[in-house]
Design a protein around this motif. Structure first.
Motif, PDB file in Angstrom:
ATOM      1  N   LEU A  71      25.301 -21.691   6.116  1.00 52.99           N
ATOM      2  CA  LEU A  71      26.479 -22.651   6.493  1.00 52.99           C
ATOM      3  C   LEU A  71      27.317 -21.820   7.257  1.00 52.99           C
ATOM      4  O   LEU A  71      27.555 -20.547   7.077  1.00 52.99           O
ATOM      5  N   LYS A  96      32.175 -23.780   1.467  1.00 50.36           N
ATOM      6  CA  LYS A  96      32.310 -25.196   0.838  1.00 50.36           C
ATOM      7  C   LYS A  96      33.518 -25.814   0.619  1.00 50.36           C
ATOM      8  O   LYS A  96      33.657 -26.846   0.323  1.00 50.36           O
ATOM      9  N   ASN A 101      33.536 -31.375   5.555  1.00 55.49           N
ATOM     10  CA  ASN A 101      32.168 -31.379   6.140  1.00 55.49           C
ATOM     11  C   ASN A 101      31.816 -31.190   7.434  1.00 55.49           C
ATOM     12  O   ASN A 101      31.029 -30.474   7.924  1.00 55.49           O
ATOM     13  N   ILE A 104      31.561 -28.006   9.039  1.00 59.97           N
ATOM     14  CA  ILE A 104      30.454 -27.046   8.559  1.00 59.97           C
ATOM     15  C   ILE A 104      29.099 -27.240   9.108  1.00 59.97           C
ATOM     16  O   ILE A 104      28.708 -28.538   9.384  1.00 59.97           O
ATOM     17  N   GLN A 106      25.156 -26.568   9.279  1.00 57.32           N
ATOM     18  CA  GLN A 106      24.051 -26.104   8.576  1.00 57.32           C
ATOM     19  C   GLN A 106      22.678 -25.688   9.040  1.00 57.32           C
ATOM     20  O   GLN A 106      22.248 -26.590  10.087  1.00 57.32           O
TER      21      GLN A 106
END
Length: 251
Positions: A71, A96, A101, A104, A106
């Motif tokens: 992440l 987190k 979100n 972030i 991934q």
């Protein structure tokens, strides 16, 4: 990101002056253009990060391997401090809990390995460099498996009884924390983001070449080398717009 390859450092005024000469702009025209640009939108900073690989990570699954993923985010000091104060007890993870979100990024999940290879590149945008830091966390994806699969794993890995008991107690769907990297960003590591196309890069390169040749007094043939200001500006532009080395060489 965006550090020029040349060891020579140019002041903003030197770069502005070179652009003026390359595009044959008067001082008043250049000043007027600068004012219009500054009055539209504030600069957006961007950081290009490539997640390459990891070696000999912890094995969190009963099999002795992990399903690692990463992440990435950029966080302000205020966000990190607020997150730490809100936690009941110290925690190894931050990403987190600290940001939404949509901020972030991934990486892919690499199945059953202790030496994952990603080679994935991400461009992270943020508004203010003051107090900003780059966060990367590695996690092991917890995949739900059937009871039959669990029993088979237990039979084949009886020597790893301690790990199996820990795995059985863990709440399903809870990923395991594997580690993190935090890097404070400095002004010379970032640059304001642009959104111009490759064709604009070619046009700027052409102007720089013409400006360079027009200043040459000798009759010696030009060997393709640009002055330091031009090279620096082109490298920054290519980084801002994510132009590959191939496209730069093609231009």
């Amino acid at each position: 990101m965006g550090q020029p390859s040349s060891s020579e450092v140019f002041a903003d005024r030197q770069l502005h002056q070179y652009i003026q000469e390359a595009f044959t702009m008067t001082e008043s025209e250049h000043s007027g253009l600068t004012e219009r640009v500054q009055s539209t939108e504030p600069p957006v900073y961007c950081l290009m990060a490539t997640v390459k690989e990891a070696k000999e990570i912890l094995g969190k699954d009963i099999s002795g391997f992990s399903d690692p993923y990463c992440l990435l985010t950029i966080m302000e000091d205020e966000e990190e401090s607020r997150t730490r104060r809100s936690r009941a007890k110290p925690s190894k993870s931050i990403v987190k809990e600290a940001v939404s979100n949509d901020k972030i990024y991934q990486s892919d999940i690499k199945k059953q390995t202790l030496n994952p290879v990603w080679n994935q590149t991400f461009v992270l945008e943020f508004e203010d460099i003051a107090g900003a830091s780059f966060h990367l966390e590695m996690w092991d994806k917890d995949e739900e498996v059937s009871l039959t699969q669990r029993l088979e794993e237990i039979k084949s890995n009886f020597s790893s009884l301690k790990r199996m008991i820990k795995e059985a107690k863990k709440e399903k769907g809870t990923d395991d924390f594997l580690g993190k990297v935090v890097i404070k960003l400095k002004r010379d590591m970032t640059l304001s983001a642009g959104r111009s196309a490759y064709i604009n890069y070619c046009g700027i390169l052409q102007q720089f070449v013409q400006a360079y040749i027009s200043k040459q007094q000798s009759a010696a043939p030009w060997k393709g080398a640009l002055c330091g200001e031009a090279q620096t500006l082109l490298e920054l532009y290519a980084t801002q717009n994510d132009l590959s080395p191939f496209l730069q060489d093609l231009a």
